[in-house]
Enzyme design. Structure first.
Site, PDB file in Angstrom:
ATOM      1  N   TYR A 251       2.928  10.040   0.743  1.00  0.00           N
ATOM      2  CA  TYR A 251       3.752   9.415   1.776  1.00  0.00           C
ATOM      3  C   TYR A 251       5.217   9.795   1.598  1.00  0.00           C
ATOM      4  O   TYR A 251       5.792   9.592   0.523  1.00  0.00           O
ATOM      5  CB  TYR A 251       3.605   7.897   1.740  1.00  0.00           C
ATOM      6  CG  TYR A 251       2.253   7.378   2.182  1.00  0.00           C
ATOM      7  CD1 TYR A 251       1.346   8.196   2.857  1.00  0.00           C
ATOM      8  CD2 TYR A 251       1.876   6.059   1.919  1.00  0.00           C
ATOM      9  CE1 TYR A 251       0.107   7.717   3.261  1.00  0.00           C
ATOM     10  CE2 TYR A 251       0.646   5.568   2.324  1.00  0.00           C
ATOM     11  CZ  TYR A 251      -0.237   6.405   2.986  1.00  0.00           C
ATOM     12  OH  TYR A 251      -1.462   5.922   3.382  1.00  0.00           O
TER      13      TYR A 251
ATOM     14  N   SER B  59     -10.965   5.615  -0.024  1.00  0.00           N
ATOM     15  CA  SER B  59     -10.419   5.552   1.323  1.00  0.00           C
ATOM     16  C   SER B  59     -11.105   6.623   2.152  1.00  0.00           C
ATOM     17  O   SER B  59     -11.292   7.754   1.683  1.00  0.00           O
ATOM     18  CB  SER B  59      -8.899   5.787   1.283  1.00  0.00           C
ATOM     19  OG  SER B  59      -8.335   5.707   2.580  1.00  0.00           O
TER      20      SER B  59
ATOM     21  N   GLY C 263       1.838  -1.242   9.130  1.00  0.00           N
ATOM     22  CA  GLY C 263       2.789  -0.286   8.579  1.00  0.00           C
ATOM     23  C   GLY C 263       4.163  -0.275   9.202  1.00  0.00           C
ATOM     24  O   GLY C 263       4.887   0.711   9.070  1.00  0.00           O
ATOM     25  N   SER C 264       4.562  -1.340   9.862  1.00  0.00           N
ATOM     26  CA  SER C 264       5.881  -1.365  10.487  1.00  0.00           C
ATOM     27  C   SER C 264       6.992  -1.417   9.437  1.00  0.00           C
ATOM     28  O   SER C 264       6.821  -1.975   8.348  1.00  0.00           O
ATOM     29  CB  SER C 264       6.005  -2.578  11.409  1.00  0.00           C
ATOM     30  OG  SER C 264       7.300  -2.640  11.979  1.00  0.00           O
TER      31      SER C 264
ATOM     32  N   ARG D 169       8.572  -7.315  13.220  1.00  0.00           N
ATOM     33  CA  ARG D 169       7.213  -6.921  13.599  1.00  0.00           C
ATOM     34  C   ARG D 169       6.191  -7.494  12.623  1.00  0.00           C
ATOM     35  O   ARG D 169       5.085  -7.865  13.009  1.00  0.00           O
ATOM     36  CB  ARG D 169       7.097  -5.400  13.640  1.00  0.00           C
ATOM     37  CG  ARG D 169       7.964  -4.731  14.690  1.00  0.00           C
ATOM     38  CD  ARG D 169       7.593  -5.146  16.077  1.00  0.00           C
ATOM     39  NE  ARG D 169       8.252  -4.331  17.094  1.00  0.00           N
ATOM     40  CZ  ARG D 169       8.391  -4.694  18.361  1.00  0.00           C
ATOM     41  NH1 ARG D 169       7.916  -5.873  18.768  1.00  0.00           N
ATOM     42  NH2 ARG D 169       9.006  -3.904  19.220  1.00  0.00           N
TER      43      ARG D 169
ATOM     44  N   ASP E 270       0.822  -1.210   0.000  1.00  0.00           N
ATOM     45  CA  ASP E 270       0.000   0.000   0.000  1.00  0.00           C
ATOM     46  C   ASP E 270       0.853   1.257   0.000  1.00  0.00           C
ATOM     47  O   ASP E 270       1.731   1.431   0.852  1.00  0.00           O
ATOM     48  CB  ASP E 270      -0.903  -0.008   1.239  1.00  0.00           C
ATOM     49  CG  ASP E 270      -1.756   1.248   1.337  1.00  0.00           C
ATOM     50  OD1 ASP E 270      -2.663   1.405   0.507  1.00  0.00           O
ATOM     51  OD2 ASP E 270      -1.510   2.081   2.235  1.00  0.00           O
TER      52      ASP E 270
ATOM     53  N   HIS F 108      -8.119   9.111  -1.960  1.00  0.00           N
ATOM     54  CA  HIS F 108      -7.599   9.069  -0.603  1.00  0.00           C
ATOM     55  C   HIS F 108      -8.556   9.609   0.457  1.00  0.00           C
ATOM     56  O   HIS F 108      -8.771   8.970   1.484  1.00  0.00           O
ATOM     57  CB  HIS F 108      -6.268   9.832  -0.544  1.00  0.00           C
ATOM     58  CG  HIS F 108      -5.372   9.397   0.557  1.00  0.00           C
ATOM     59  ND1 HIS F 108      -4.017   9.628   0.538  1.00  0.00           N
ATOM     60  CD2 HIS F 108      -5.599   8.741   1.718  1.00  0.00           C
ATOM     61  CE1 HIS F 108      -3.456   9.134   1.631  1.00  0.00           C
ATOM     62  NE2 HIS F 108      -4.400   8.597   2.358  1.00  0.00           N
ATOM     63  N   ARG F 109      -9.083  10.792   0.275  1.00  0.00           N
ATOM     64  CA  ARG F 109     -10.111  11.347   1.164  1.00  0.00           C
ATOM     65  C   ARG F 109     -11.135  12.082   0.325  1.00  0.00           C
ATOM     66  O   ARG F 109     -10.798  12.632  -0.735  1.00  0.00           O
ATOM     67  CB  ARG F 109      -9.494  12.279   2.219  1.00  0.00           C
ATOM     68  CG  ARG F 109      -8.784  11.521   3.338  1.00  0.00           C
ATOM     69  CD  ARG F 109      -8.540  12.390   4.553  1.00  0.00           C
ATOM     70  NE  ARG F 109      -7.908  11.634   5.628  1.00  0.00           N
ATOM     71  CZ  ARG F 109      -8.559  10.953   6.563  1.00  0.00           C
ATOM     72  NH1 ARG F 109      -9.890  10.933   6.545  1.00  0.00           N
ATOM     73  NH2 ARG F 109      -7.918  10.302   7.504  1.00  0.00           N
TER      74      ARG F 109
END
Length: 297
Positions: A41, A138, A262-263, A268, A36, A108-109
Site C-alpha cells: 500500500y 486474502s 477505507g476512507s 465518513r 488493516d 495477500h493473493r
C-alpha cells in the site's frame, strides 16, 4: 477486541501526522479496533505502514486493545510466498509500523507456485518468534484454504474477500444454485463463504461500496439508480447514512463478517459506523439485494 468494522489504511500515505491521528481517533471513537495494512500500500513498499507508524503511538495498554494486521505476497509482476520474502517483509512491516508484532498476517493473493507445507512452516516460524499472533489469507478460494489448513497446525483466522452490494457474488451465487444460463449461479470460489462459516474463519469484506468495475455505488445514479433509490429509502427509515445501510447489508448476514472501510475522512468513518450495529429486516435486505441487480429465482 475485534470490531465489526475495520479501518483500511491503503490511502493514508498523503495524509500528514495530524490527519492520520484524527482518522485513527475517529475510528477508535466509532468503536473500530482493527487497522488493516499491506506491504504494497502506497507509492513504495511499506509507504502507508510507515505513515501510520510515524503518526500513531499506541500506549502499551491501548496496543493490547487493537488489532494491527498486514498482508504479504504481492510483488511487482508476480506473487511470492517464499520463506525469504515473507520473513523479510514481516520484519520490514514491523519496523515501518513501529510495533513488535502483527496481530494478524494475511497472505495477500494466492501464489500458484507456493508449496502449502513450506508456507505453513514459514507462518509457524513467525508465530513461534512472536512476530505474528494469528495467520490468515486474502482472496483465497475454499480449496486453497483447505490445502494450507492441512499443513497448518493452527486455524486460519481470517479470509479477506471482496464483497458488497455492488459486488456480491460471494453471497449471490448461493441464492441461484444450479440454474443454467444465469451468470449469477456460477461458483467461482468453491463455496468459500460457507466454508469459512463451517470452519470458523472470519470473513473480512473489502471494497464494500464498490462494484465489479471499481466504481463506488453510493450516489452513482447513472450506473446504479435503482439501488440508490432503495438505499435512500432504507437509510431514511433508520435515520442513518446510505454508507451505514451498505455496511449493515453485510453485517446483517449471519456469517458475522467484518467490513473494511477505507476512507481517509473521519466524517465518513462516523457515517458508516452505525451500520455495524444496525440489523436490516428480511424485506429490507432482500430489497437491496435485488435493487443491486441480483436475482431471486
Amino acid at each position: 477486541m475485534s470490531s465489526r468494522l475495520v479501518l483500511g489504511c491503503m490511502r493514508i500515505e498523503s495524509l500528514d501526522d495530524e490527519a492520520v491521528r484524527s482518522l485513527v481517533g475517529a475510528a477508535l471513537d466509532a468503536g473500530i479496533t482493527v487497522f488493516d495494512h499491506a506491504d504494497i500500500y502506497g507509492s513504495a513498499r511499506h509507504a502507508c505502514e510507515q505513515r501510520f507508524g510515524d503518526a500513531v503511538r499506541f500506549t502499551p495498554a491501548k496496543r493490547e486493545q487493537v488489532v494491527v494486521q498486514s498482508k504479504v505476497g504481492i510483488r511487482e509482476g508476480y506473487y511470492d510466498f517464499s520463506r525469504e520474502h515473507v520473513e523479510r517483509t514481516v520484519d520490514e512491516s514491523l519496523a515501518a509500523l513501529r510495533v513488535d508484532h502483527l496481530d494478524v498476517l494475511l497472505l495477500h493473493r494466492p501464489d500458484a507456485l507456493a508449496d502449502p507445507d513450506d508456507t505453513a512452516a514459514t507462518l509457524e516460524r513467525l508465530v513461534a518468534a512472536g512476530k505474528v499472533r494469528e495467520v490468515g489469507v486474502s482472496n483465497h478460494t475454499a480449496g486453497q484454504m483447505d490445502l494450507l489448513q492441512r499443513s497448518l497446525p493452527r486455524r486460519i483466522f481470517v479470509n479477506q474477500l471482496q464483497c458488497g452490494l455492488g459486488h456480491a457474488a460471494l453471497i449471490a451465487s448461493g441464492l441461484a444454485a444450479n440454474i443454467v444460463g444465469l451468470e449469477q449461479s456460477a461458483d467461482r470460489d468453491g463455496g468459500v463463504l460457507d466454508a469459512c462459516r463451517r470452519d470458523g474463519v472470519v470473513v473480512q469484506a473489502w471494497s464494500p461500496f464498490g462494484d465489479a468495475s471499481g466504481r463506488v455505488v453510493l450516489g452513482d445514479r447513472e450506473n446504479h439508480p435503482v439501488l440508490n433509490d432503495a438505499l435512500d429509502e432504507v437509510a431514511a427509515a433508520h435515520g442513518v447514512s446510505t454508507a451505514a445501510v451498505a455496511v449493515s447489508w453485510l453485517t446483517t448476514h449471519p456469517a458475522g463478517m467484518q467490513v473494511v472501510v477505507g476512507s481517509t475522512r473521519p466524517e465518513r468513518i462516523a457515517e458508516a459506523a452505525p451500520g455495524a450495529e444496525l440489523r436490516l429486516s428480511r424485506p429490507e435486505w432482500y430489497r437491496l439485494f435485488t435493487a443491486a441487480g441480483h436475482t431471486l429465482p
